[in-house]
Design an enzyme around this catalytic site. Sequence first.
Site, PDB file in Angstrom:
ATOM      1  N   LYS A  66      -5.319 -17.232   1.835  1.00 36.36           N
ATOM      2  CA  LYS A  66      -4.503 -16.019   1.840  1.00 36.36           C
ATOM      3  C   LYS A  66      -5.197 -14.916   2.634  1.00 36.36           C
ATOM      4  O   LYS A  66      -4.571 -14.236   3.467  1.00 36.36           O
ATOM      5  CB  LYS A  66      -4.250 -15.547   0.407  1.00 36.36           C
ATOM      6  N   ASN A  68      -7.821  -0.210  -7.544  1.00 33.60           N
ATOM      7  CA  ASN A  68      -7.184  -1.503  -7.765  1.00 33.60           C
ATOM      8  C   ASN A  68      -8.224  -2.615  -7.591  1.00 33.60           C
ATOM      9  O   ASN A  68      -8.708  -2.867  -6.485  1.00 33.60           O
ATOM     10  CB  ASN A  68      -6.025  -1.683  -6.768  1.00 33.60           C
ATOM     11  N   TYR A  81       3.534  -9.120  -5.473  1.00 41.90           N
ATOM     12  CA  TYR A  81       4.712  -9.884  -5.081  1.00 41.90           C
ATOM     13  C   TYR A  81       4.370 -11.258  -4.496  1.00 41.90           C
ATOM     14  O   TYR A  81       5.261 -11.964  -4.007  1.00 41.90           O
ATOM     15  CB  TYR A  81       5.529  -9.084  -4.057  1.00 41.90           C
ATOM     16  N   ASP A  82       3.102 -11.638  -4.553  1.00 43.02           N
ATOM     17  CA  ASP A  82       2.678 -12.920  -3.974  1.00 43.02           C
ATOM     18  C   ASP A  82       3.496 -14.117  -4.457  1.00 43.02           C
ATOM     19  O   ASP A  82       3.783 -15.024  -3.664  1.00 43.02           O
ATOM     20  CB  ASP A  82       1.194 -13.171  -4.260  1.00 43.02           C
ATOM     21  N   ASP A  98      -2.712   1.908   2.241  1.00 36.30           N
ATOM     22  CA  ASP A  98      -1.439   1.844   1.537  1.00 36.30           C
ATOM     23  C   ASP A  98      -0.679   0.644   2.083  1.00 36.30           C
ATOM     24  O   ASP A  98      -0.642   0.420   3.300  1.00 36.30           O
ATOM     25  CB  ASP A  98      -0.622   3.119   1.727  1.00 36.30           C
TER      26      ASP A  98
END
Length: 235
Positions: A213, A9, A189-190, A86
Site C-alpha cells: 500500500k 493520527n 476508506y481503505d 490533508d
Amino acid sequence: MTIILATGNKHKIQEFQSMLEGKEGKGTKVYAYNDFIESFHIYEHGKDFRENAVLKLQAIYQALYKRYSQQPHTLLQAPIALLAEDSGLCVQALNGEPGIYSARYAHYKHFVSTAQNSTDKQNLQCLIEQMKHISPNMPTPAFFIAHIALIVVQHLPLPPLKQCQIEHFEGILHGEVIDEARGEKGFGYDPIFIPNENNPLRKTLAEFEPSAKNAISHRKKALYECCKSLFQKFI
C-alpha cells in the site's frame, strides 16, 4: 534532520515513518507535533486540501514558536522540517465527496457539527450508504489525494511565521470505490477502495500488505516529492 508531523493520527504517523525508511532518510528523526506541545484541535475550514494543510501547518508552527522561540528543547535540532498534510477520498459520482470532509463525513452528512471528526467506522458506513443510492453493486471511479504543506527551518531559534516560506506537494491515487467493505488491513476508506496501480487481482487497499500500500499510496507520492526536495537541500 528533524521532521515534525502536524498530525496526531497514529495511522498517518506510522505510514510516514515507514515511508521515510531508506538510505536517503538515514539519520532523519520523525516526531509527532504533540511530542513537543499539547494536542489541540484545529478547525479545518479551508475550501480545499491545500488550504486545510496550510491551516494546520500555520497553527502548529505558531504553537511551537510560542513555546520554544525563547526556550530551547533538547529534541529540536536544526534543520527542522514541519509537515502538515490533508488528504481524503473523492468520488466523482458524489460531486467529489467525501473530499475535504473525509475525516468527518458521517457528521457532515447527518448534519452534526463538523468541528470534530467522526470515527473511521462511521465515515465508512456513511459512504457505503451513499454508494448504494447512486450505483448499487457497481464500482465507481474515485481517487485519493494528499496535499503536503512544508516549512523548513535551517537555524534555531525558530523565526516568526511571516519569515517562513511554505512549499507544497501533492499526490493522487486513482481507482474505484465499491459498496461492500473487504479486508482487515489499512484504515479509513481503505476497505472499499480498489486502486488502479499494481493491482491485477483488484484488491481493496485494506487487502494490501502495508508495504505494498505504501508503495503506491497518495501519501507516499506527495511525501516522495516533499522528501526529494528536502534531501536535495540537506543531504
